[in-house]
Design an enzyme around this catalytic site. Structure first.
Site, PDB file in Angstrom:
ATOM      1  N   HIS A  51       0.885  -1.264   0.054  1.00  0.00           N
ATOM      2  CA  HIS A  51      -0.025   0.308  -0.113  1.00  0.00           C
ATOM      3  C   HIS A  51       1.043   0.672   0.463  1.00  0.00           C
ATOM      4  O   HIS A  51       1.878   1.178   0.660  1.00  0.00           O
ATOM      5  CB  HIS A  51      -1.182   0.164   1.232  1.00  0.00           C
ATOM      6  CG  HIS A  51      -1.516  -0.796   1.110  1.00  0.00           C
ATOM      7  ND1 HIS A  51      -3.234  -0.504   2.277  1.00  0.00           N
ATOM      8  CD2 HIS A  51      -2.244  -1.884   0.345  1.00  0.00           C
ATOM      9  CE1 HIS A  51      -3.576  -1.962   1.919  1.00  0.00           C
ATOM     10  NE2 HIS A  51      -3.163  -2.775   0.659  1.00  0.00           N
ATOM     11  N   GLU A  53       0.963   4.019   1.836  1.00  0.00           N
ATOM     12  CA  GLU A  53       1.484   4.542   3.162  1.00  0.00           C
ATOM     13  C   GLU A  53       3.191   3.128   3.949  1.00  0.00           C
ATOM     14  O   GLU A  53       3.806   3.672   3.775  1.00  0.00           O
ATOM     15  CB  GLU A  53       0.685   3.419   4.311  1.00  0.00           C
ATOM     16  CG  GLU A  53      -0.727   4.691   3.952  1.00  0.00           C
ATOM     17  CD  GLU A  53      -2.012   3.860   3.315  1.00  0.00           C
ATOM     18  OE1 GLU A  53      -2.007   3.253   2.550  1.00  0.00           O
ATOM     19  OE2 GLU A  53      -3.320   3.924   4.396  1.00  0.00           O
ATOM     20  N   CYS A  81      -6.285   1.680   5.589  1.00  0.00           N
ATOM     21  CA  CYS A  81      -6.412   0.249   6.144  1.00  0.00           C
ATOM     22  C   CYS A  81      -5.933   0.144   7.735  1.00  0.00           C
ATOM     23  O   CYS A  81      -4.662   0.849   8.224  1.00  0.00           O
ATOM     24  CB  CYS A  81      -6.177  -0.654   5.476  1.00  0.00           C
ATOM     25  SG  CYS A  81      -4.096  -0.948   5.428  1.00  0.00           S
ATOM     26  N   CYS A  84      -2.151  -0.480   7.480  1.00  0.00           N
ATOM     27  CA  CYS A  84      -1.257   0.379   7.473  1.00  0.00           C
ATOM     28  C   CYS A  84      -1.714   1.088   8.727  1.00  0.00           C
ATOM     29  O   CYS A  84      -0.467   1.810   9.404  1.00  0.00           O
ATOM     30  CB  CYS A  84      -2.031   1.065   5.963  1.00  0.00           C
ATOM     31  SG  CYS A  84      -1.283   0.834   5.185  1.00  0.00           S
TER      32      CYS A  84
END
Length: 156
Positions: A51, A53, A81, A84
């Site tokens: 992701h 992040e 999420c 993360c």
């Protein structure tokens, strides 16, 4: 300044879109300096943890030579999420700033609020809604394009 950093995160999100990834971008900042950037890459990297992040946190940790990132802030175009958010807490980020809410997987208040758990040993400040309209419009345009392409492509 938050708008400036979120603007950079939006540029990262566009990189994700160009590669066929969901357009989410992230920027890590310390003392007013951009330390690292990242964008969504789970499809291209065949990595469910890639992701935006996580990519930005990995780059920042590498640059600073420490897996802990005290004093750092992370700007991201979509509400983080659970995965993360957990990584942000383990990195000891001072603050996370996000643009658009994620009503399906958001862990900063939309579905869960991981950062509000007082029993956890680190507390990261959360700021939401910075350039939310721009980030939301980008995501909506991406998914509209995907749906339009799916309608044009004959089913196998």
């Amino acid at each position: 300044m938050p708008d400036r950093y979120m603007g950079l995160a939006l540029l990262e999100a566009r990189k994700a879109w160009e590669q066929g990834e969901v357009p989410v971008g992230a920027v890590v900042v310390r003392d007013g300096e951009v330390i690292a950037t990242g964008y969504n890459q789970p499809i291209g990297r065949h990595d469910p943890t890639a992701h935006a992040e996580i990519m930005a946190l990995r780059a920042a940790a590498e640059k600073l030579g420490n897996y802990r990132l005290p004093g750092c802030e992370l700007y991201v175009t979509l509400e983080p999420c659970i995965m993360c958010s957990g990584a942000m807490m383990h990195a000891r980020l001072a603050r996370v700033v996000y643009a658009a809410d994620d009503p399906k997987t958001g862990a900063c208040g939309s579905v869960l609020d991981v950062f509000a758990q007082e029993r956890l040993n680190h507390h990261t400040e959360v700021v939401k809604g910075v350039l939310a309209e721009e980030a939301s419009a980008l995501l909506k345009a991406f998914f509209a394009e995907r749906r339009a392409l799916a309608r044009k492509t004959p089913a196998a």
